[in-house]
Design an enzyme around this catalytic site. Structure first.
Site, PDB file in Angstrom:
ATOM      1  N   CYS A   2      -6.840  88.419   0.371  1.00 33.87           N
ATOM      2  CA  CYS A   2      -5.732  88.834  -0.471  1.00 33.87           C
ATOM      3  C   CYS A   2      -4.652  89.438   0.429  1.00 33.87           C
ATOM      4  O   CYS A   2      -4.934  90.299   1.252  1.00 33.87           O
ATOM      5  CB  CYS A   2      -6.102  89.874  -1.525  1.00 33.87           C
ATOM      6  N   ARG A  27      -4.535  84.805   4.274  1.00 36.97           N
ATOM      7  CA  ARG A  27      -5.463  85.815   3.749  1.00 36.97           C
ATOM      8  C   ARG A  27      -6.105  85.403   2.437  1.00 36.97           C
ATOM      9  O   ARG A  27      -7.019  86.065   1.954  1.00 36.97           O
ATOM     10  CB  ARG A  27      -4.727  87.147   3.540  1.00 36.97           C
ATOM     11  N   TRP A  74      -7.584  85.992  -2.951  1.00 36.02           N
ATOM     12  CA  TRP A  74      -8.872  85.406  -2.580  1.00 36.02           C
ATOM     13  C   TRP A  74      -9.858  86.039  -3.555  1.00 36.02           C
ATOM     14  O   TRP A  74     -10.147  87.230  -3.466  1.00 36.02           O
ATOM     15  CB  TRP A  74      -9.203  85.771  -1.132  1.00 36.02           C
ATOM     16  N   ASN A 100      -5.716  94.431  -3.224  1.00 33.07           N
ATOM     17  CA  ASN A 100      -6.591  93.797  -2.237  1.00 33.07           C
ATOM     18  C   ASN A 100      -7.784  94.724  -2.067  1.00 33.07           C
ATOM     19  O   ASN A 100      -7.605  95.935  -1.948  1.00 33.07           O
ATOM     20  CB  ASN A 100      -5.818  93.651  -0.912  1.00 33.07           C
ATOM     21  N   GLY A 101      -8.999  94.189  -2.066  1.00 28.29           N
ATOM     22  CA  GLY A 101     -10.180  95.032  -1.862  1.00 28.29           C
ATOM     23  C   GLY A 101     -11.060  95.027  -3.089  1.00 28.29           C
ATOM     24  O   GLY A 101     -10.933  94.147  -3.953  1.00 28.29           O
ATOM     25  N   GLU A 480     -21.658  78.093  16.743  1.00 23.80           N
ATOM     26  CA  GLU A 480     -20.209  78.016  16.581  1.00 23.80           C
ATOM     27  C   GLU A 480     -19.776  76.575  16.246  1.00 23.80           C
ATOM     28  O   GLU A 480     -18.926  76.364  15.374  1.00 23.80           O
ATOM     29  CB  GLU A 480     -19.523  78.529  17.855  1.00 23.80           C
ATOM     30  N   LYS A 484     -17.873  75.401  12.776  1.00 26.59           N
ATOM     31  CA  LYS A 484     -16.576  74.708  12.711  1.00 26.59           C
ATOM     32  C   LYS A 484     -16.672  73.482  11.815  1.00 26.59           C
ATOM     33  O   LYS A 484     -15.783  73.204  11.020  1.00 26.59           O
ATOM     34  CB  LYS A 484     -16.107  74.261  14.105  1.00 26.59           C
ATOM     35  N   GLU A 487     -16.892  74.669   8.154  1.00 24.74           N
ATOM     36  CA  GLU A 487     -15.633  75.222   7.636  1.00 24.74           C
ATOM     37  C   GLU A 487     -14.584  74.135   7.419  1.00 24.74           C
ATOM     38  O   GLU A 487     -13.916  74.114   6.409  1.00 24.74           O
ATOM     39  CB  GLU A 487     -15.041  76.217   8.650  1.00 24.74           C
ATOM     40  N   HIS A 503     -40.561  74.018  14.560  1.00 22.67           N
ATOM     41  CA  HIS A 503     -41.133  74.988  13.626  1.00 22.67           C
ATOM     42  C   HIS A 503     -40.532  74.853  12.227  1.00 22.67           C
ATOM     43  O   HIS A 503     -40.361  75.842  11.528  1.00 22.67           O
ATOM     44  CB  HIS A 503     -40.920  76.414  14.147  1.00 22.67           C
ATOM     45  N   LYS A 602      -8.867  84.123   6.374  1.00 25.65           N
ATOM     46  CA  LYS A 602      -8.910  84.443   7.800  1.00 25.65           C
ATOM     47  C   LYS A 602      -9.287  85.895   8.043  1.00 25.65           C
ATOM     48  O   LYS A 602      -9.950  86.219   9.015  1.00 25.65           O
ATOM     49  CB  LYS A 602      -7.545  84.153   8.416  1.00 25.65           C
TER      50      LYS A 602
HETATM   51  C1  G6P Z   1     -13.463  85.092   8.688  1.00 26.55           C
HETATM   52  C2  G6P Z   1     -12.762  84.012   9.460  1.00 26.55           C
HETATM   53  C3  G6P Z   1     -13.608  83.628  10.662  1.00 26.55           C
HETATM   54  C4  G6P Z   1     -13.867  84.863  11.522  1.00 26.55           C
HETATM   55  C5  G6P Z   1     -14.519  85.981  10.719  1.00 26.55           C
HETATM   56  C6  G6P Z   1     -14.541  87.278  11.497  1.00 26.55           C
HETATM   57  O1  G6P Z   1     -14.618  84.598   8.116  1.00 26.55           O
HETATM   58  O2  G6P Z   1     -12.533  82.878   8.634  1.00 26.55           O
HETATM   59  O3  G6P Z   1     -12.907  82.662  11.419  1.00 26.55           O
HETATM   60  O4  G6P Z   1     -14.692  84.517  12.586  1.00 26.55           O
HETATM   61  O5  G6P Z   1     -13.762  86.221   9.530  1.00 26.55           O
HETATM   62  O6  G6P Z   1     -13.217  87.676  11.703  1.00 26.55           O
HETATM   63  P1  G6P Z   1     -12.710  88.615  12.859  1.00 26.55           P
HETATM   64  O7  G6P Z   1     -11.242  88.743  12.600  1.00 26.55           O
HETATM   65  O8  G6P Z   1     -13.445  89.914  12.682  1.00 26.55           O
HETATM   66  O9  G6P Z   1     -13.005  87.978  14.158  1.00 26.55           O
END
Ligand code: G6P
Length: 607
Positions: A2, A27, A74, A100-101, A480, A484, A487, A503, A602
């Site tokens: 948000c 956001r 969001w 927001n929150g 990672e 990706k 996402e 396992h 993000k």
């Molecule tokens: C969100 C983003 C990710 C990021 C994570 C942690 O989920 O979409 O890309 O890795 O937050 O964010 P930070 O800003 O703490 O690295």
């Protein structure tokens, strides 16, 4: 998570807040809305979908307001519908607010308000705040807000307009970012100062339970019972207008920026002659660094993957035992923090609520916190004892790409510094530095293979499930790489330590579930080949990413993408760039919204 934007001043407030929302769209982007006061009535618009949908609707109206608030949502409480979109109102529509929150005690408050005859129209926790303020209001708006804030629990940022005060906005912040920008006879409000830095760099950060009355000429801040003198600060970073340049997506642009962002992360941070690293922003004394006996790393998401790599490096190269924890788990553990512990908090945005809560917990226990962050002035930077900056420039794509590789570079340099202060000799330090300095050209070599990687992506685009397998440094790299792909293309991808496959996960291996094998860890290479043989024997299709030409490997796997040879811990970077391009290309072939994957944001400023 948000984004809030507000404006008061002589410009067209509606245009300014829409423009602000566009800069905050990273956001949250499931719905958006705005409000102001026109002829003593609240006027507003809210729509499901992106800011462009809201803008289309707003252009059909003739809003003329001296001050406006806006939000891009969001969803947390309640689906992404028009009713749940912000702003929310009290019954009389005397005020409108965006939020927001999370209001943690919204259920109790809602029950109490219902008992007073208040009825609710949305499923949100936000609406409770609107009714609560209205309930306390008797002409003294500040007093009503102060009473309401004293009742709210949770972490939240709120912006509000009231029909009795058309030319002001009110901001409320408790453990969620909200920053006032002070311009010339005008003022701005935003969850992220980058969204107004184009107009002004003078800012006031709001913090715990602070309330600000923001007018064009004056900005006063209050606690729940008194007025507060807040210091202005000057935003340090120049924030240029983000642009995709020649690229179709920010994400692709950011993948291609990596040779340069890695150069930036390295620049002026090493001394070849002594084979060591230096950080001009690090003011810990040598004796502080020498007294570090163990490191605790806290992070979420992609940053946690960088933390896992750093933990391996610190143990192996600096001989410092390092533990890495997911912030959202760690914060509820009541951890033991023995003396000699350095806490490293990694966060690209510096705003991730769980990481911030986790560092507050360790600081309460007396630990020193070193932040690793990309955003100047963020909450992490303000609360950590020291911060190492990524210098990667704004990352706009929701999926983190360049920030991850910069995190690994900065943490490699920090490991080198710690190792050289302890047992590592100059020659070994110089060897590591030399390899670090080769990274930009190695990444460029990977980028130069983009059309081959796109061709491979076409071969794998139709699978609905993937495993990413690797060992040692390649294990977090698998996590990672799989993240990706998830996402960007919504494909079910699992990162696994290759030795663990037998396992359980082996049961899933077959023609319909390809394996991306990350084969760039030399120490475990032979063992990994053994794991791949087991996969082959079960008809699994294998795409390898490897660093050394090997006929034996080529006989086992179906496809292979080569990256330049480097030290095991640094091979993470070129291999990751391959997985980024693979995910990007698969997502593009599937027609995904790559910069804004569904349901994601993000900056995750809620728990
Ligand atoms: C969100 C983003 C990710 C990021 C994570 C942690 O989920 O979409 O890309 O890795 O937050 O964010 P930070 O800003 O703490 O690295």
């Amino acid at each position: 998570m948000c984004g809030i934007f507000g404006y008061v001043g002589a410009r067209n407030a509606i245009d300014i807040v829409i423009e602000g929302l566009r800069r905050l769209e990273y956001r949250g982007y499931d719905s958006a809305g705005l409000a102001g006061v026109q002829e003593n009535q609240i006027v507003f618009s809210k729509e499901v979908g992106k800011i462009s949908v809201l803008e289309r609707e707003v252009r059909k109206q003739t809003f003329q307001v001296p001050a406006a608030i806006a939000q891009t949502r969001w969803a947390t409480h309640g689906k992404a519908t028009q009713v749940n979109a912000h702003p929310h109102f009290d019954k009389e529509r005397s005020l409108a607010l965006v939020h927001n929150g999370i209001i943690e005690n919204h259920d109790d408050l809602r029950r109490g308000l219902k008992d007073q005859g208040v009825s609710f129209v949305s499923e949100t926790d936000t609406e409770v705040v609107a009714h609560l303020i209205a309930y306390h209001y008797d002409g003294d708006l500040l007093g009503a807000i102060q009473q309401a804030v004293a009742q709210l629990k949770g972490a939240y940022a709120v912006a509000l307009v009231h029909r009795d005060f058309p030319d002001q906005i009110i901001a409320i912040a408790h453990e969620a970012p909200l920053v006032i920008g002070i311009g010339n006879h005008e003022a701005f409000l935003s969850s992220d100062p980058r969204a107004f830095a184009f107009y002004t760099r003078q800012a006031i950060y709001l913090s715990n339970s602070e309330i600000a009355i923001i007018k064009a000429e004056t900005q006063h801040v209050y606690s729940t019972h008194a007025s507060i003198d807040k210091e202005y600060c000057l935003l340090e970073q120049e924030f240029g207008e983000p642009s995709k340049g020649e690229f179709e997506h920010y994400t692709l642009k950011e993948i291609y920026e990596q040779p340069q962002t890695i150069r930036n992360a390295l620049a002026s941070r090493f001394v070849v002659e002594y084979g060591t690293a230096i950080f001009e922003e690090l003011t810990f004394e040598d004796r502080d660094l020498l007294s570090v006996e163990r490191v605790l790393i806290l992070a979420c998401g992609t940053s946690w993957h960088a933390g896992c790599i750093a933990a391996y490096m610190l143990g192996e190269l600096a001989h410092i035992s390092a533990q890495v924890e997911i912030s959202s788990e760690f914060r509820y553990k009541n951890p033991l923090i023995p003396p000699g512990t350095l806490v490293i908090a990694i966060s690209q945005s510096g705003e991730t609520a769980d990481t911030i809560a986790a560092i507050r917990e360790v600081k309460a226990k007396g630990a020193r916190v070193l932040g690793v962050c990309n955003v100047q002035g963020s909450t992490l930077v303000r609360e950590a004892d020291e911060t190492l900056f990524l210098k990667a420039g704004p990352e706009i794509g929701v999926c983190s790409t360049k920030a991850f590789t910069s995190q690994v570079v900065v943490l490699s340099l920090f490991t080198l510094l710690m190792a050289r202060m302890r047992h590592m000799n100059k020659t070994e330090g110089q060897e590591i530095l030399e390899e670090l300095l080769h990274l930009p050209e190695q990444v460029q070599t990977v980028l130069d293979q983009a059309s081959y990687i796109a061709e491979i992506a076409r071969k794998y685009v139709d699978y609905e499930s993937f495993f990413f397998l690797g060992r040692r440094y390649m294990y977090p790299t698998c996590l990672e790489g799989a993240l990706k792909l998830k996402e960007m293309s919504y494909i079910n991808a699992n990162g696994y330590a290759a030795g663990e496959v037998k396992h359980g996960p082996l049961a899933l291996i077959g023609e319909q579930c390809p394996v991306v094998a990350l084969c760039a860890d030399r120490i475990t290479y032979g063992k990994l080949l053994g794991n791949l043989m087991e996969i082959k024997a079960r008809h699994g299709k294998i795409l390898a990413i490897a660093s050394q030409k090997d006929r034996h490997l080529e006989e086992i796997v179906d496809d292979v993408i080569y990256v330049p040879v480097s030290r095991d811990e640094l091979a993470v970077i070129p291999v990751t760039v391959v997985t980024q391009l693979l995910a990007y290309n698969i997502a593009q072939l599937r027609g995904m919204d790559i910069d804004h994957p569904r349901h994601l944001a993000k900056s995750v400023t809620v728990e």
